[in-house]
Design a protein around this motif. Structure first.
Motif, PDB file in Angstrom:
ATOM      1  N   MET A  15       0.808  -1.223   0.000  1.00 30.62           N
ATOM      2  CA  MET A  15       0.000   0.000   0.000  1.00 30.62           C
ATOM      3  C   MET A  15       0.840   1.270   0.000  1.00 30.62           C
ATOM      4  N   GLY A  16       2.094   1.140   0.458  1.00 32.29           N
ATOM      5  CA  GLY A  16       2.981   2.305   0.542  1.00 32.29           C
ATOM      6  C   GLY A  16       2.728   3.125   1.789  1.00 32.29           C
ATOM      7  N   SER A  17       2.201   2.484   2.850  1.00 30.81           N
ATOM      8  CA  SER A  17       1.931   3.190   4.096  1.00 30.81           C
ATOM      9  C   SER A  17       2.927   2.774   5.171  1.00 30.81           C
ATOM     10  N   TYR A  18       2.958   3.552   6.237  1.00 27.79           N
ATOM     11  CA  TYR A  18       3.874   3.297   7.345  1.00 27.79           C
ATOM     12  C   TYR A  18       3.098   3.200   8.650  1.00 27.79           C
ATOM     13  N   GLY A  19       3.720   2.659   9.689  1.00 31.64           N
ATOM     14  CA  GLY A  19       3.084   2.532  10.996  1.00 31.64           C
ATOM     15  C   GLY A  19       4.014   1.841  11.968  1.00 31.64           C
ATOM     16  N   LYS A  20       3.447   1.249  13.014  1.00 32.19           N
ATOM     17  CA  LYS A  20       4.244   0.573  14.039  1.00 32.19           C
ATOM     18  C   LYS A  20       4.985  -0.642  13.460  1.00 32.19           C
ATOM     19  N   THR A  21       4.325  -1.357  12.548  1.00 28.98           N
ATOM     20  CA  THR A  21       4.928  -2.538  11.924  1.00 28.98           C
ATOM     21  C   THR A  21       6.044  -2.154  10.961  1.00 28.98           C
ATOM     22  N   ARG A  22       5.905  -0.980  10.327  1.00 32.07           N
ATOM     23  CA  ARG A  22       6.882  -0.522   9.338  1.00 32.07           C
ATOM     24  C   ARG A  22       7.261   0.929   9.628  1.00 32.07           C
ATOM     25  N   PRO A  23       8.166   1.158  10.587  1.00 34.79           N
ATOM     26  CA  PRO A  23       8.525   2.529  10.965  1.00 34.79           C
ATOM     27  C   PRO A  23       9.146   3.293   9.809  1.00 34.79           C
ATOM     28  N   HIS A  24       8.815   4.561   9.717  1.00 28.90           N
ATOM     29  CA  HIS A  24       9.298   5.407   8.623  1.00 28.90           C
ATOM     30  C   HIS A  24      10.703   5.918   8.897  1.00 28.90           C
ATOM     31  N   ASP A  25      10.955   6.419  10.120  1.00 31.46           N
ATOM     32  CA  ASP A  25      12.244   7.004  10.462  1.00 31.46           C
ATOM     33  C   ASP A  25      13.116   5.947  11.142  1.00 31.46           C
ATOM     34  N   PHE A  26      14.094   5.442  10.416  1.00 31.27           N
ATOM     35  CA  PHE A  26      14.953   4.385  10.941  1.00 31.27           C
ATOM     36  C   PHE A  26      16.021   4.922  11.890  1.00 31.27           C
ATOM     37  N   LYS A  27      16.326   6.216  11.823  1.00 26.76           N
ATOM     38  CA  LYS A  27      17.340   6.810  12.693  1.00 26.76           C
ATOM     39  C   LYS A  27      16.890   6.815  14.154  1.00 26.76           C
ATOM     40  N   LYS A  28      15.610   7.074  14.389  1.00 28.60           N
ATOM     41  CA  LYS A  28      15.080   7.101  15.757  1.00 28.60           C
ATOM     42  C   LYS A  28      14.898   5.687  16.309  1.00 28.60           C
ATOM     43  N   ALA A  29      14.642   4.727  15.437  1.00 21.32           N
ATOM     44  CA  ALA A  29      14.405   3.353  15.864  1.00 21.32           C
ATOM     45  C   ALA A  29      15.661   2.707  16.442  1.00 21.32           C
ATOM     46  N   LYS A  30      16.821   3.025  15.862  1.00 20.82           N
ATOM     47  CA  LYS A  30      18.080   2.456  16.329  1.00 20.82           C
ATOM     48  C   LYS A  30      19.067   3.585  16.649  1.00 20.82           C
TER      49      LYS A  30
END
Length: 40
Positions: A15-30
């Protein structure tokens, strides 16, 4: 579960959407590990 499911990673990619399953900002995640200084 597949491409039509909004709650799965595969479905979000299709779908091209983002959310908890697919985080958009990878810098904040790690956050980067702090630099370790050697003692003299």
């Amino acid at each position: 579960m597949g491409k039509g499911d909004k709650k799965t990673k595969k479905g979000k990619i299709a779908m091209g959407s983002y959310g908890k399953t697919r985080p958009h900002d990878f810098k904040k995640a790690k956050p980067a590990a702090p630099a370790v200084e050697e003692a003299k």
